[in-house]
Design a protein around this motif. Structure first.
Motif, PDB file in Angstrom:
ATOM      1  N   LEU B 131       1.309 -16.248   9.179  1.00 43.71           N
ATOM      2  CA  LEU B 131       0.796 -15.383   8.110  1.00 43.71           C
ATOM      3  C   LEU B 131      -0.080 -14.220   8.589  1.00 43.71           C
ATOM      4  CD1 LEU B 131       0.547 -16.367   4.755  1.00 43.71           C
ATOM      5  CD2 LEU B 131      -1.724 -15.785   5.485  1.00 43.71           C
ATOM      6  N   PRO B 132      -0.943 -14.411   9.614  1.00 42.94           N
ATOM      7  CA  PRO B 132      -1.798 -13.301  10.038  1.00 42.94           C
ATOM      8  C   PRO B 132      -1.004 -12.070  10.453  1.00 42.94           C
ATOM      9  CG  PRO B 132      -2.534 -15.325  11.044  1.00 42.94           C
ATOM     10  CD  PRO B 132      -1.259 -15.646  10.364  1.00 42.94           C
ATOM     11  N   VAL B 133       0.253 -12.250  10.836  1.00 38.15           N
ATOM     12  CA  VAL B 133       1.059 -11.103  11.262  1.00 38.15           C
ATOM     13  C   VAL B 133       1.193 -10.098  10.122  1.00 38.15           C
ATOM     14  CG1 VAL B 133       3.377 -10.445  11.930  1.00 38.15           C
ATOM     15  CG2 VAL B 133       2.307 -12.421  12.984  1.00 38.15           C
ATOM     16  N   GLY B 134       1.461 -10.618   8.926  1.00 35.92           N
ATOM     17  CA  GLY B 134       1.597  -9.730   7.783  1.00 35.92           C
ATOM     18  C   GLY B 134       0.294  -8.998   7.490  1.00 35.92           C
ATOM     19  N   LEU B 135      -0.812  -9.760   7.557  1.00 28.85           N
ATOM     20  CA  LEU B 135      -2.120  -9.158   7.298  1.00 28.85           C
ATOM     21  C   LEU B 135      -2.426  -8.074   8.328  1.00 28.85           C
ATOM     22  CD1 LEU B 135      -4.079  -9.769   5.123  1.00 28.85           C
ATOM     23  CD2 LEU B 135      -5.278 -11.323   6.635  1.00 28.85           C
ATOM     24  N   ALA B 136      -2.065  -8.351   9.588  1.00 26.91           N
ATOM     25  CA  ALA B 136      -2.284  -7.370  10.658  1.00 26.91           C
ATOM     26  C   ALA B 136      -1.509  -6.099  10.356  1.00 26.91           C
ATOM     27  CB  ALA B 136      -1.878  -7.957  11.998  1.00 26.91           C
ATOM     28  N   SER B 137      -0.278  -6.260   9.868  1.00 32.02           N
ATOM     29  CA  SER B 137       0.520  -5.070   9.561  1.00 32.02           C
ATOM     30  C   SER B 137      -0.122  -4.266   8.432  1.00 32.02           C
ATOM     31  CB  SER B 137       1.942  -5.499   9.202  1.00 32.02           C
ATOM     32  OG  SER B 137       2.707  -4.369   8.901  1.00 32.02           O
ATOM     33  N   VAL B 138      -0.673  -4.967   7.453  1.00 30.49           N
ATOM     34  CA  VAL B 138      -1.372  -4.262   6.366  1.00 30.49           C
ATOM     35  C   VAL B 138      -2.513  -3.423   6.928  1.00 30.49           C
ATOM     36  CG1 VAL B 138      -2.851  -4.581   4.354  1.00 30.49           C
ATOM     37  CG2 VAL B 138      -0.797  -5.945   4.600  1.00 30.49           C
ATOM     38  N   LEU B 139      -3.325  -4.046   7.804  1.00 31.13           N
ATOM     39  CA  LEU B 139      -4.486  -3.332   8.348  1.00 31.13           C
ATOM     40  C   LEU B 139      -4.050  -2.175   9.229  1.00 31.13           C
ATOM     41  CD1 LEU B 139      -6.835  -6.337   9.112  1.00 31.13           C
ATOM     42  CD2 LEU B 139      -7.051  -4.669   7.301  1.00 31.13           C
ATOM     43  N   ILE B 140      -3.014  -2.400  10.024  1.00 36.77           N
ATOM     44  CA  ILE B 140      -2.542  -1.320  10.909  1.00 36.77           C
ATOM     45  C   ILE B 140      -1.992  -0.162  10.067  1.00 36.77           C
ATOM     46  CG2 ILE B 140      -0.807  -0.727  12.649  1.00 36.77           C
ATOM     47  CD1 ILE B 140      -1.231  -3.529  13.804  1.00 36.77           C
ATOM     48  N   GLY B 141      -1.272  -0.508   8.999  1.00 34.63           N
ATOM     49  CA  GLY B 141      -0.753   0.534   8.118  1.00 34.63           C
ATOM     50  C   GLY B 141      -1.880   1.355   7.511  1.00 34.63           C
ATOM     51  N   SER B 153       3.688  10.783   8.798  1.00 33.42           N
ATOM     52  CA  SER B 153       2.941   9.640   9.329  1.00 33.42           C
ATOM     53  C   SER B 153       2.324   8.840   8.201  1.00 33.42           C
ATOM     54  CB  SER B 153       1.831  10.122  10.256  1.00 33.42           C
ATOM     55  OG  SER B 153       2.358  10.900  11.276  1.00 33.42           O
ATOM     56  N   GLN B 154       1.928   9.561   7.160  1.00 25.37           N
ATOM     57  CA  GLN B 154       1.376   8.856   6.007  1.00 25.37           C
ATOM     58  C   GLN B 154       2.443   7.962   5.374  1.00 25.37           C
ATOM     59  OE1 GLN B 154      -1.883   9.437   4.751  1.00 25.37           O
ATOM     60  NE2 GLN B 154      -2.182  10.486   6.682  1.00 25.37           N
ATOM     61  N   VAL B 155       3.667   8.510   5.272  1.00 29.13           N
ATOM     62  CA  VAL B 155       4.764   7.699   4.737  1.00 29.13           C
ATOM     63  C   VAL B 155       4.933   6.452   5.597  1.00 29.13           C
ATOM     64  CG1 VAL B 155       7.212   7.641   4.252  1.00 29.13           C
ATOM     65  CG2 VAL B 155       5.914   9.719   3.817  1.00 29.13           C
ATOM     66  N   ALA B 156       4.895   6.663   6.930  1.00 29.34           N
ATOM     67  CA  ALA B 156       5.093   5.530   7.833  1.00 29.34           C
ATOM     68  C   ALA B 156       3.975   4.511   7.658  1.00 29.34           C
ATOM     69  CB  ALA B 156       5.142   6.032   9.275  1.00 29.34           C
ATOM     70  N   GLY B 157       2.737   5.004   7.557  1.00 34.27           N
ATOM     71  CA  GLY B 157       1.609   4.098   7.364  1.00 34.27           C
ATOM     72  C   GLY B 157       1.756   3.297   6.085  1.00 34.27           C
ATOM     73  N   PHE B 158       2.182   4.002   5.045  1.00 29.08           N
ATOM     74  CA  PHE B 158       2.327   3.325   3.760  1.00 29.08           C
ATOM     75  C   PHE B 158       3.409   2.243   3.837  1.00 29.08           C
ATOM     76  CE2 PHE B 158       4.060   2.958  -0.497  1.00 29.08           C
ATOM     77  CZ  PHE B 158       2.907   2.651  -1.177  1.00 29.08           C
ATOM     78  N   LEU B 159       4.510   2.574   4.541  1.00 23.02           N
ATOM     79  CA  LEU B 159       5.586   1.581   4.647  1.00 23.02           C
ATOM     80  C   LEU B 159       5.138   0.381   5.474  1.00 23.02           C
ATOM     81  CD1 LEU B 159       8.719   3.843   5.002  1.00 23.02           C
ATOM     82  CD2 LEU B 159       8.051   2.395   3.098  1.00 23.02           C
ATOM     83  N   LEU B 160       4.345   0.629   6.540  1.00 22.86           N
ATOM     84  CA  LEU B 160       3.807  -0.487   7.323  1.00 22.86           C
ATOM     85  C   LEU B 160       2.970  -1.399   6.428  1.00 22.86           C
ATOM     86  CD1 LEU B 160       2.462   1.004  10.692  1.00 22.86           C
ATOM     87  CD2 LEU B 160       4.453  -0.445  10.333  1.00 22.86           C
ATOM     88  N   LEU B 161       2.147  -0.759   5.628  1.00 16.13           N
ATOM     89  CA  LEU B 161       1.270  -1.512   4.730  1.00 16.13           C
ATOM     90  C   LEU B 161       2.093  -2.378   3.786  1.00 16.13           C
ATOM     91  CD1 LEU B 161      -1.691   0.317   3.036  1.00 16.13           C
ATOM     92  CD2 LEU B 161      -0.508  -1.434   1.829  1.00 16.13           C
ATOM     93  N   ASP B 162       3.123  -1.759   3.207  1.00 11.55           N
ATOM     94  CA  ASP B 162       3.894  -2.496   2.223  1.00 11.55           C
ATOM     95  C   ASP B 162       4.743  -3.578   2.874  1.00 11.55           C
ATOM     96  OD1 ASP B 162       4.401  -2.241  -0.773  1.00 11.55           O
ATOM     97  OD2 ASP B 162       6.354  -2.708   0.121  1.00 11.55           O
ATOM     98  N   ASN B 163       5.274  -3.281   4.072  1.00  6.08           N
ATOM     99  CA  ASN B 163       5.991  -4.331   4.796  1.00  6.08           C
ATOM    100  C   ASN B 163       5.068  -5.513   5.045  1.00  6.08           C
ATOM    101  OD1 ASN B 163       8.382  -2.977   4.937  1.00  6.08           O
ATOM    102  ND2 ASN B 163       8.042  -2.117   6.971  1.00  6.08           N
ATOM    103  N   GLY B 164       3.817  -5.213   5.388  1.00 12.91           N
ATOM    104  CA  GLY B 164       2.851  -6.284   5.633  1.00 12.91           C
ATOM    105  C   GLY B 164       2.636  -7.127   4.391  1.00 12.91           C
ATOM    106  N   ILE B 165       2.475  -6.447   3.236  1.00 14.31           N
ATOM    107  CA  ILE B 165       2.256  -7.195   1.991  1.00 14.31           C
ATOM    108  C   ILE B 165       3.447  -8.105   1.712  1.00 14.31           C
ATOM    109  CG2 ILE B 165       2.002  -6.957  -0.491  1.00 14.31           C
ATOM    110  CD1 ILE B 165       0.478  -4.371   0.032  1.00 14.31           C
ATOM    111  N   THR B 166       4.649  -7.534   1.866  1.00 14.68           N
ATOM    112  CA  THR B 166       5.844  -8.327   1.598  1.00 14.68           C
ATOM    113  C   THR B 166       5.928  -9.505   2.557  1.00 14.68           C
ATOM    114  OG1 THR B 166       6.824  -6.219   1.056  1.00 14.68           O
ATOM    115  CG2 THR B 166       8.292  -8.098   1.137  1.00 14.68           C
ATOM    116  N   ALA B 167       5.577  -9.254   3.829  1.00 13.65           N
ATOM    117  CA  ALA B 167       5.653 -10.337   4.806  1.00 13.65           C
ATOM    118  C   ALA B 167       4.679 -11.454   4.426  1.00 13.65           C
ATOM    119  CB  ALA B 167       5.325  -9.799   6.195  1.00 13.65           C
ATOM    120  N   VAL B 168       3.464 -11.075   3.991  1.00 15.11           N
ATOM    121  CA  VAL B 168       2.508 -12.109   3.579  1.00 15.11           C
ATOM    122  C   VAL B 168       3.080 -12.909   2.419  1.00 15.11           C
ATOM    123  CG1 VAL B 168       0.246 -12.500   2.548  1.00 15.11           C
ATOM    124  CG2 VAL B 168       0.482 -10.884   4.406  1.00 15.11           C
TER     125      VAL B 168
END
Lengths: 671, 219
Positions: B131-141, B153-168
Motif C-alpha cells: 500500500l505505501p507505494v500508492g501513497l508514495a506516488s501521490v506524494l511524488i505527484g 509537467s503539471q499534467v504528468a504530476g496530476f496523473l501520477l497523483l491520480d494513479n497513486g490514489i487508484t493504486a491505494v
C-alpha cells in the motif's frame, strides 16, 4: 402526537407553504399571502405554547428530517412560555406587516419568503431538545433574520453596514454557543439534552464553568448584552419596522432562554461565581443601555438600546435566581426567576408595540430623527396614544407593563438581603441601585421620545405632512396596547403559567403561584396592580379636574411678547438633544460625548461672527474602545496575509503540499 | 496460477509503479516522462489484474483492462499530442533541480512508508503490504506539481497523483465500486483534456507554457 406537537407541525407546514406563496404571488398579493400564513404560524405558536403552559409536555424524535442526527423536540413549560410569547407577537406583527406593506412599502420577494421561515424558527428554537436540532434552528433564525434586515439595502447604505455587523456578531455568537453545547455533548457521549442533563453532575467544575461562560457570551450576544451589543443599535433601526418588532420582542428573548436552559437546566445550577458574572453583565447592560437610549436622537435606536436595558434586567433576574439557588433559597430563587420571565413577557408586549408605532411614524413621515419629528398628536392620534401606552410600560411606571416585573425583581433582591454572606450583602444593594437607576433613566428616555417625538409642533416637513396609518396597522397596534394594559393591571393571569415555567427548571415554582396572583405578594410585601393603576388614574383625573376648576375664567389668546425677535418658531422648542443635554452633562465621564463648535468670523473683524455650527455626537464608547482595536487588528492581519497570495500557482500548490507533508510527518511521529 | 506467482507479479508491478513515478521526476524530456506515465498506467493495470487473480474477483480483470486502456493508452496519447502541439520537449528550468528532486522523492517514499504502517498492519495480505507505494506516488505527484514549471509537467504530476490514489484504492480494498471508478476515470479524462487546451492556449498567448506566467489573477 398531542396538541403541542400538532400545532408545531402545522406551524412548520404554514411556513413551508408561505415560501412558495411569497415567491410566486404577484406583488399586490404577496404581503397579504405571506403575512396571513405567518400569522397562522404565530397562532399555532400560541396554541402549542398555551398547551405547554397548562401542564402538558411533548417530546418527539424525527430521525428522517435532518441527516445524521435527526430532530429531537421537547417542549416543557419553560419552552412553552417562550413559544407562546413568540407566537403571540408573530401573529399580531404579521398582521401589522400586511398593513405596513400597503401603498408602496412592499418588502419584496426575498423578505416575504424569509419572514415565515424566521417566524417558524423562532417557535422551534425553544422546542429543540438536542444540540444539533437547537443549533440548526438557531442558525435558521439567524440567517432568515439577516435576510430580513437587509430588505431595504437598496435604499440606504447604512443597511449594508448594519447587516455586516449583525452577520459577524451573530456568527461569532453561534461559534460560542456551538462550543458551549458541543463540549458537554462530547463529554456526555450523547447530544440530546436528556443525555447532557444526566451527565452534567459528573463533569468537572472547571469545565462546567467554562461551558457556562461560553453560553453566557454566546446567548448574551443575541440578547444584546453589553459589551456584545454592538449589532443591536445598528440592526434594529435599519430593519423594516415589523422585522425590528419581531427581533426586538422575540428573538432577543431566546438569548435569555438559552442562558436559563443551559445554566439552570442542563448544568443544573452551578457555582456562585457564574451567577454573579451574569448579574454583573445584566446590571451593566441595563444601566449602559438605557443611558445610551436617553441620549440618542434616533427613535428606533432609542428603542434598540432600551432592548439592551431590558434584556440586562432579565439577565440580572436570572443571575439573582441562580445566586439564590446556590444558597438553597428556593422560594426567592423561584420569585426572581419568575420576575425575569415576567419581564420577558412584558418587554415583548411593550417593545413590539413601541416598534410598531415607531414604524407607523417612520412610514408616515420618513423621519427617524427625534429632533426632526414632533407635532404628531393631532395628525396621528392612535399612533401617539399607543406609543404613550408602550412608553409607560418601558418606563416601568405604575400602569405600565414593565412596572410589575421590575417591582417583583426589586422585591426578590431586597428580600435576599437577609441571606448570610459578605458577597451577597455587597452585590444585592448594588443590583437594587442598578435597577432603580435604569428605571429612572428609562423615564427620562421615554419622556423624551414621547414629548419631543409626538407632542409640540412639527420640526420638519416630513413630520408636518404626517397622516394616520392604515386601519390594518392601527388596530393591530391597539391589540398590542390592550395586551400591555392587561399585563399591567392583571399580571396574576399569568401566575400559574409562570409557576409551571419556573418549576420546569428551578426549585420554588410553587411559591410563584402564591406570589403572582390577583395581588403580588412576596414574603410580606404585597401590591395590587389593579388598585395601583386605579389609584394613579383616579388621582390624575382628580388633579386634572381640580386644575380645570381652579383655572378660573376662560383663556384668552393674545400675541406673545417675543422681545422683538419675531414670532416663536418650531425651531425654538425643546428638542431631543436639548432634553438629553443635562443627562449627558451628568454622565459626561461615562458617555464621553464629542461636540464641535465651529465659529467662522466675518472677514473684517474677528468679533463679528458670520456662522456658528454646532455638532454633537455620542459615540458608543464601549464599542469604540473594545471593537475598534479588534477590527484594526483583523484588518492588519488581512492586509499582511495578502503577501501570502502573490498569484503564483506553484506557491499555492506548495502551501497545500507542505501542509500535507507536515500533517503526515506529525501523524507518523505521533504513531 | 498459484498464490506465490500472483504475489510475485503483484510485487513486481508495484515496484515498477514506484520506479516509474521516481523516473518521471528524474527525466527532463517531457516525451520520456509521458512514456514513464504509460509504464506506470500499465503497472497499475497489472496490479488490478494480479489482485483479481489473487482474490478471485473476475470483474477486476475488466476493470484492469479499462484502467490499462485509459492510463497506459488514451491519457499518454493525449499528452503526447499536446506535446507535439506545444513544441517544447524539455523542462529546462525546474523550480527544484533534478538531484534535489530525487532526494526529496526518497524522503517522500520514506514518509509514505512511515505513515502507511498502521494501514499495512491491519491486513497481512500482499496487497496491503504494498500500500505505501500508492501513497508514495501521490506524494511524488504532488511534489511534481509544485516543482515543475511546464503545463505538461503539471499534467504528468496530476496523473501520477491520480494513479497513486487508484493504486491505494486497489491495494487497500480491491478497488472502488465500478461506478465510482468509471466516474473518476471520466473526470480524469476531462482534466487532461482541459489541461491540454490550456497548454495550447498558453503556447499561442505567451510562446511558452510556464505556469508562472499566469499571475494576473490574484487578489
Amino acid at each position: 402526537m398531542n396538541v403541542i406537537g400538532s400545532a408545531l407541525a402545522v406551524a412548520a407546514g404554514c411556513a413551508g407553504a408561505a415560501i412558495p406563496a411569497a415567491v410566486v404571488s404577484p406583488s399586490w398579493l404577496r404581503a397579504k399571502a405571506a403575512g396571513t400564513l405567518t400569522a397562522a404560524v404565530g397562532v399555532c405558536g400560541i396554541v402549542s405554547g398555551a398547551a405547554a403552559l397548562s401542564g402538558r409536555t411533548f417530546t418527539a424524535r424525527l430521525p428522517d428530517v435532518l441527516p445524521l442526527a435527526g430532530v429531537y423536540l421537547g417542549v416543557d413549560a419553560l419552552s412553552g412560555l417562550f413559544i407562546a410569547i413568540a407566537g403571540a407577537v408573530i401573529a399580531i406583527v404579521a398582521l401589522y406587516g400586511i398593513g405596513y406593506a400597503q401603498n408602496g412599502h412592499d418588502p419584496g420577494r426575498a423578505s416575504s419568503a424569509a419572514l415565515p421561515v424566521f417566524a417558524a424558527a423562532l417557535l422551534l428554537v425553544p422546542a429543540a431538545a438536542s444540540v444539533s436540532t437547537f443549533l440548526f434552528f438557531w442558525e435558521l433564525m439567524a440567517v432568515s433574520s439577516l435576510l430580513l434586515i437587509l430588505a431595504e439595502h437598496k435604499k440606504r447604505d447604512s443597511v449594508r453596514e448594519a447587516g455586516l455587523w449583525y452577520a459577524v456578531m451573530t456568527q461569532l455568537g453561534f461559534v460560542l454557543i456551538l462550543l458551549a453545547l458541543a463540549w458537554p455533548a462530547a463529554t456526555a457521549h450523547g447530544e440530546t439534552f436528556t443525555a447532557i442533563r444526566a451527565a452534567a453532575p459528573a463533569m468537572s467544575p472547571l469545565m462546567r464553568g467554562a461551558v457556562f461562560v461560553l453560553a453566557l457570551a454566546g446567548f448574551g450576544s443575541k440578547s444584546g448584552i453589553v459589551p456584545l451589543h454592538a449589532w443591536l443599535p445598528r440592526a434594529h433601526p435599519e430593519a423594516p419596522s415589523p422585522v425590528s418588532a419581531l427581533m426586538s420582542a422575540v428573538m432577543v428573548n431566546l438569548g435569555s432562554y438559552g442562558v436559563i436552559r443551559v445554566g439552570m437546566d442542563l448544568l443544573s445550577g452551578g457555582s456562585r461565581w457564574w451567577w454573579l458574572t451574569a448579574m454583573a453583565a445584566g446590571a451593566v447592560s441595563a444601566v449602559y443601555g438605557i443611558l445610551q437610549a436617553s441620549v440618542t436622537g434616533d427613535l428606533k435606536q432609542l428603542l434598540a438600546y432600551s432592548t439592551t436595558e431590558n434584556m440586562g434586567l432579565v439577565l440580572l433576574g436570572i443571575g439573582t435566581a441562580g445566586l439564590f439557588r446556590t444558597s438553597h433559597q428556593s422560594v426567592l430563587a423561584g420569585i426572581a426567576l419568575a420576575a425575569a420571565l415576567l419581564h420577558v413577557v412584558t418587554h415583548s408586549a411593550f417593545k413590539a408595540l413601541l416598534f410598531c408605532s415607531a414604524g407607523s411614524v417612520l412610514r408616515a413621515t420618513g423621519v427617524r430623527d427625534l429632533d426632526a419629528l414632533g407635532g404628531l398628536r393631532a395628525a396621528m392620534p392612535v399612533t401617539t396614544a399607543v406609543f404613550a401606552i408602550g412608553a409607560l410600560g418601558a418606563a416601568a411606571l405604575p400602569g405600565g407593563a414593565g412596572f410589575v416585573s421590575e417591582w417583583l425583581l426589586l422585591q426578590s433582591l431586597i428580600h435576599g438581603l437577609a441571606m448570610p454572606g459578605i458577597v451577597v450583602s455587597v452585590v444585592l444593594p448594588i443590583a437594587v441601585a442598578a435597577v432603580a437607576l435604569s428605571a429612572g433613566l428609562a423615564v427620562a428616555a421615554f419622556v423624551k421620545a414621547l414629548g419631543t417625538g409626538f407632542l409640540a409642533r412639527p420640526r420638519s416637513d416630513g413630520a408636518a405632512r404626517a397622516a394616520e396609518s392604515p386601519a390594518a396597522m392601527t388596530w393591530t397596534m391597539a391589540v398590542l396596547a390592550a395586551a400591555c394594559t392587561v399585563l399591567a393591571v392583571a399580571p396574576g393571569l399569568l401566575g400559574s403559567a409562570l409557576a409551571r415555567a419556573v418549576g420546569a427548571v428551578s426549585p420554588g415554582g410553587a411559591a410563584v403561584s402564591d406570589a403572582v396572583g390577583r395581588r403580588l405578594a412576596v414574603l410580606g410585601s404585597t401590591l395590587s396592580p389593579l388598585v395601583v393603576v386605579a389609584g394613579t388614574v383616579g388621582g390624575a383625573m382628580v388633579v386634572a379636574a381640580v386644575l380645570r376648576l381652579a383655572a378660573g375664567p376662560r383663556r384668552r389668546a393674545v400675541p406673545l411678547w417675543d422681545c422683538g425677535a419675531g414670532p416663536p418658531s418650531a425651531r425654538m422648542q425643546y428638542t431631543a438633544t436639548s432634553f438629553a443635554e443635562p443627562l449627558q452633562r451628568v454622565f459626561d465621564d461615562v458617555l464621553a460625548p464629542e461636540s464641535d463648535v465651529d465659529v467662522t468670523p466675518a472677514v473684517e473683524s474677528e468679533y463679528l461672527v458670520q456662522t456658528v455650527s454646532y455638532h454633537r455626537a455620542v459615540p458608543d464608547r464601549i464599542e469604540h474602545r473594545l471593537y475598534a482595536p479588534v477590527i484594526a487588528a483583523a484588518r492588519w492581519a488581512g492586509q499582511a496575509a495578502r503577501a501570502l497570495a502573490n498569484g503564483s500557482v506553484h506557491r499555492y500548490l506548495g502551501y497545500a503540499f507542505s501542509s500535507l507533508v507536515v500533517l503526515l510527518v506529525a501523524l507518523a511521529a505521533i504513531k | 496460477m498459484n498464490g506465490s506467482a500472483d504475489t510475485q507479479i503483484l510485487d513486481f508491478a508495484c515496484g515498477l509503479f514506484l520506479l516509474a513515478a521516481v523516473g518521471a521526476l528524474w527525466r527532463r524530456e517531457l516525451s520520456a516522462v509521458i512514456g514513464l506515465l504509460a509504464v506506470q498506467g500499465a503497472a497499475l493495470a497489472v496490479i488490478a489484474a494480479a489482485l483479481g487473480a489473487d482474490e478471485h474477483h473476475p470483474e477486476l480483470y475488466a476493470v484492469a483492462a479499462g484502467v490499462g486502456l485509459l492510463r497506459a493508452g488514451v491519457l499518454p496519447g493525449l499528452a503526447r499530442r499536446a506535446l507535439a502541439a506545444s513544441g517544447e520537449d524539455r523542462e529546462s528550468q525546474p523550480l527544484v533541480n533534478v538531484a534535489s528532486s530525487l532526494l526529496a522523492a526518497a524522503a517522500l517514499v520514506l514518509l509514505a512508508y512511515a505513515v502507511a504502517q498502521p494501514l499495512a498492519r491491519l491486513d497481512a495480505s500482499p496487497g496491503a503490504r504494498a500500500l505505501p507505494v500508492g501513497l508514495a506516488s501521490v506524494l511524488i505527484g504532488l511534489f511534481m506539481l509544485v516543482a515543475r514549471r511546464k503545463a505538461l509537467s503539471q499534467v504528468a504530476g496530476f496523473l501520477l497523483l491520480d494513479n497513486g490514489i487508484t493504486a491505494v484504492a486497489f491495494l487497500a480494498a480491491a478497488g472502488v465500486p465500478l461506478l465510482v471508478e468509471i466516474g473518476v476515470s471520466f473526470d480524469l479524462l476531462l482534466v487532461v483534456l482541459v489541461l491540454r487546451v490550456l497548454t495550447v492556449r498558453m503556447q499561442s498567448a505567451f510562446g511558452a507554457t510556464d505556469l508562472d506566467d499566469l499571475r494576473e489573477l490574484h487578489d
